[in-house]
Design a protein around this motif. Structure first.
Motif, short mmCIF file in Angstrom:
data_model
loop_
_atom_site.label_atom_id
_atom_site.label_comp_id
_atom_site.label_asym_id
_atom_site.label_seq_id
_atom_site.Cartn_x
_atom_site.Cartn_y
_atom_site.Cartn_z
N LEU A 92 1.03 -1.03 -0.19
CA LEU A 92 0.13 0.04 0.05
C LEU A 92 0.71 1.36 -0.11
N GLN A 93 1.92 1.19 0.95
CA GLN A 93 3.04 2.43 0.88
C GLN A 93 3.34 2.38 -0.34
N ALA A 94 3.82 1.67 -1.33
CA ALA A 94 4.39 1.88 -2.67
C ALA A 94 3.42 2.29 -3.61
N TYR A 95 1.96 1.79 -3.59
CA TYR A 95 1.03 2.34 -4.08
C TYR A 95 0.85 3.82 -3.94
N LEU A 96 0.74 4.31 -2.62
CA LEU A 96 0.63 5.52 -2.40
C LEU A 96 1.45 6.53 -2.94
N ASN A 97 2.80 6.13 -2.62
CA ASN A 97 3.86 6.79 -3.17
C ASN A 97 3.75 7.35 -4.58
N LEU A 98 3.30 6.10 -5.48
CA LEU A 98 3.25 6.42 -6.86
C LEU A 98 2.10 7.30 -7.29
N VAL A 99 0.86 7.45 -6.32
CA VAL A 99 -0.33 8.25 -6.72
C VAL A 99 -0.08 9.46 -5.89
N GLY A 100 1.06 9.75 -5.25
CA GLY A 100 1.11 11.00 -4.66
C GLY A 100 0.50 11.50 -3.24
N ILE A 101 0.30 10.43 -2.64
CA ILE A 101 -0.61 10.87 -1.36
C ILE A 101 0.36 10.37 -0.07
N PRO A 102 0.53 11.17 0.57
CA PRO A 102 1.17 11.11 1.92
C PRO A 102 0.52 10.08 2.78
N GLN A 103 1.21 9.08 3.67
CA GLN A 103 0.56 8.34 4.40
C GLN A 103 1.26 8.24 5.92
N THR A 104 0.73 7.60 7.02
CA THR A 104 1.01 7.91 8.28
C THR A 104 2.21 6.81 8.68
N SER A 105 2.30 5.59 8.18
CA SER A 105 3.29 4.62 8.50
C SER A 105 4.56 4.67 7.69
N CYS A 106 5.62 3.77 7.85
CA CYS A 106 6.82 3.80 7.51
C CYS A 106 6.68 3.74 6.11
N ASP A 107 7.84 4.12 5.12
CA ASP A 107 8.01 3.97 3.82
C ASP A 107 7.99 2.34 3.36
N PHE A 108 7.93 2.26 2.17
CA PHE A 108 7.38 0.80 1.52
C PHE A 108 8.74 0.00 1.75
N TYR A 109 9.83 0.42 1.77
CA TYR A 109 11.06 -0.67 2.07
C TYR A 109 11.06 -1.05 3.47
N GLN A 110 10.86 -0.07 4.45
CA GLN A 110 11.08 -0.47 5.63
C GLN A 110 9.89 -1.26 6.25
N ALA A 111 8.69 -1.12 5.55
CA ALA A 111 7.44 -2.06 5.59
C ALA A 111 7.82 -3.62 5.36
N ALA A 112 8.28 -3.72 4.14
CA ALA A 112 8.55 -4.86 3.66
C ALA A 112 9.76 -5.77 4.55
N LEU A 113 10.65 -4.94 4.71
CA LEU A 113 11.70 -5.41 5.69
C LEU A 113 11.18 -5.94 7.06
N THR A 114 10.78 -5.18 7.66
CA THR A 114 10.31 -5.41 8.89
C THR A 114 9.19 -6.48 9.21
N PHE A 115 8.35 -6.59 7.99
CA PHE A 115 7.14 -7.60 7.90
C PHE A 115 8.03 -8.87 7.84
N ASN A 116 9.22 -9.07 7.30
CA ASN A 116 9.96 -10.26 7.16
C ASN A 116 10.66 -10.50 8.46
N LYS A 117 10.29 -11.23 9.29
CA LYS A 117 11.04 -11.67 10.64
C LYS A 117 12.65 -11.99 10.24
N ARG A 118 12.91 -12.94 9.32
CA ARG A 118 14.16 -13.38 8.91
C ARG A 118 14.94 -12.27 8.15
N ASP A 119 14.44 -11.47 7.55
CA ASP A 119 15.30 -10.52 7.03
C ASP A 119 15.70 -9.43 7.87
N LEU A 120 14.61 -9.10 8.72
CA LEU A 120 14.99 -7.83 9.79
C LEU A 120 15.99 -8.51 10.77
N ILE A 121 15.83 -9.76 11.36
CA ILE A 121 16.96 -10.12 12.13
C ILE A 121 18.26 -10.07 11.47
#
Length: 323
Positions: A92-121
Motif C-alpha cells: 500500500l505504501q508503494a502504491y500511495l507513493n506512486l499516486v502522490g498521497i502521503p501516509q502515516t506509516s513507514c515507507d514501503f522498503y521499511q515496511a517490507a523489511l520489518t514484515f519479514n522476520k528473517r530479513d529484519l533479524i
C-alpha cells in the motif's frame, strides 16, 4: 479548510477484522475541527468508502479518489491501520507513493523489511541486537527434525515468517510435533521461522514520531494466561498488560534505548511497537510491528495514555508527521 483523511483498514490477511477495529478507533478520535475522516475498506476484491449510513462507495484505484453524491473526494493523507498485507508489508505504501498521497506509516522498503522476520533479524545483527537462535524453512524444504532441534532446542516456537497477531504460531515441546507445527505456519505464509525458547519477562515498547521527535513510550509487561502471547491473549482478554512494566529503571531505559536505536537505524516513521523478552536479564528482540493495533484492546494506545498523550493528539500527530 479541513484535511480529508482516508483511514485505510481491513486488508487481505487473517488480521482484517482486527484492522477494522483499529481504523474505527482512529475514525472516532481524529480531531473533527481539523480533519474530515473517511473509513476506507481495502479488501481483496474491492476498495470502498463506508459512509455513515453504511453505503459503500468504490475507490477509483487509478488515483485513490472516491465519488460520493456527484462529488469527487481527493484525499490529503492516508492513515494506515491495515495489519498484514497490503498495509504492513509495503504494498500500500508503494502504491500511495506512486499516486502522490502521503501516509502515516513507514515507507514501503521499511515496511517490507520489518514484515519479514528473517530479513529484519539479519539487518539488525550488525548493531548488536540480541535475538533468539533461529532456523528458517521455505515451503517445500525437507523438515529435518533432528537438525532443527540440535540448533534451536526444545521447547521452540514455529512461526509464519510474514504474519501478525500470532497467526500461524505453535509452541513445540516434543520432537514429534515439530513437522505438524510447520504445516500450521505454512498455512499463513510460504516461509517459516523456528526460534529457540526464551524464558523471561516479555515486554512491548512503542516508539513513535511525536511532535517532530522520536519518542519511546512507557514499557508494557505482557503476562499471558496461555502458553505464549497468542491471538486469545492479545484480543480475547487472556493476558495481563501492565503499564509501566514491573522491571527495573535500568531495564526500562535499556529496552527503550534499543527500540529507539532500531527505529532510528531503520529510518522508521509513524508508529511502531517492538516486542522483547528479558532472557538472562538481557533484552532479546522478537519482532517489530509497523502498523500496531489501535483498538481499545491494543497496547500502543494504553502506552500513549500512560505517557499523558490523548488519542486525539496521538492520531493527529501521526497525520501532521505524514505531511
Amino acid at each position: 479548510m479541513k484535511k480529508k483523511i482516508a483511514i485505510a483498514m481491513g486488508g487481505y490477511s487473517s488480521e482484517s477484522r482486527i484492522s477494522i477495529n483499529s481504523g474505527n478507533m482512529v475514525y472516532k478520535n481524529l480531531d473533527p475541527a481539523l480533519y474530515e475522516p473517511y473509513r476506507v475498506h481495502i479488501m481483496q476484491n474491492e476498495w470502498f468508502v463506508v459512509a455513515d449510513d453504511g453505503t459503500p462507495y468504490p475507490i477509483n484505484k487509478s488515483n485513490f479518489t472516491v465519488k460520493i453524491h456527484d462529488n469527487v473526494i481527493v484525499f490529503d493523507c492516508v492513515f494506515n491501520t491495515i495489519h498484514g498485507t497490503p498495509g504492513e508489508n509495503g504494498l500500500l505504501q508503494a502504491y500511495l507513493n506512486l499516486v502522490g498521497i502521503p501516509q502515516t506509516s513507514c515507507d514501503f522498503y521499511q515496511a517490507a523489511l520489518t514484515f519479514n522476520k528473517r530479513d529484519l533479524i539479519s539487518v539488525l545483527k550488525p548493531y548488536g541486537i540480541k535475538t533468539a537462535v533461529n532456523y528458517f524453512l521455505n515451503k517445500g524444504d525437507e523438515v529435518k527434525v533432528d537438525e532443527i532441534i540440535k540448533r534451536v532446542g526444545l521447547p521452540c516456537f514455529v512461526k509464519a515468517n510474514k504474519a501478525g497477531s500470532s497467526f500461524g504460531i505453535t509452541k513445540v515441546k516434543e520432537a514429534k510435533d515439530l513437522e505438524q507445527a510447520t504445516k500450521v505456519a505454512f498455512k499463513e505464509d510460504d516461509e517459516v521461522i523456528i526460534e529457540s525458547f526464551l524464558d523471561g519477562t516479555e515486554v512491548s515498547v512503542g516508539v513513535i514520531t511525536y511532535k517532530g521527535k522520536i519518542l519511546a513510550l512507557p514499557v508494557t509487561e505482557i503476562v499471558s494466561e496461555n502458553e505464549f502471547f497468542d491471538y486469545e491473549a492479545k484480543y480475547l482478554g487472556k493476558s495481563q498488560e501492565i503499564t509501566p512494566a514491573r522491571i527495573s529503571k535500568e531495564q526500562t531505559k535499556e529496552v527503550q534505548n534499543i527500540a529507539k536505536l532500531i527505529y532510528s537505524k531503520l529510518k522508521m516513521k509513524g508508529f511502531t511497537r517492538s516486542e522483547f523478552i528479558f532472557h538472562n536479564d538481557q533484552a532479546h528482540f522478537i519482532e517489530m510491528n509497523t502498523t500496531p493495533g489501535l483498538s481499545e484492546a491494543s497496547i500502543l494506545p494504553q502506552q500513549a495514555t500512560a505517557a499523558g498523550i490523548s488519542l486525539k493528539d496521538l492520531f493527529g500527530s501521526a497525520v501532521e508527521a505524514a505531511f
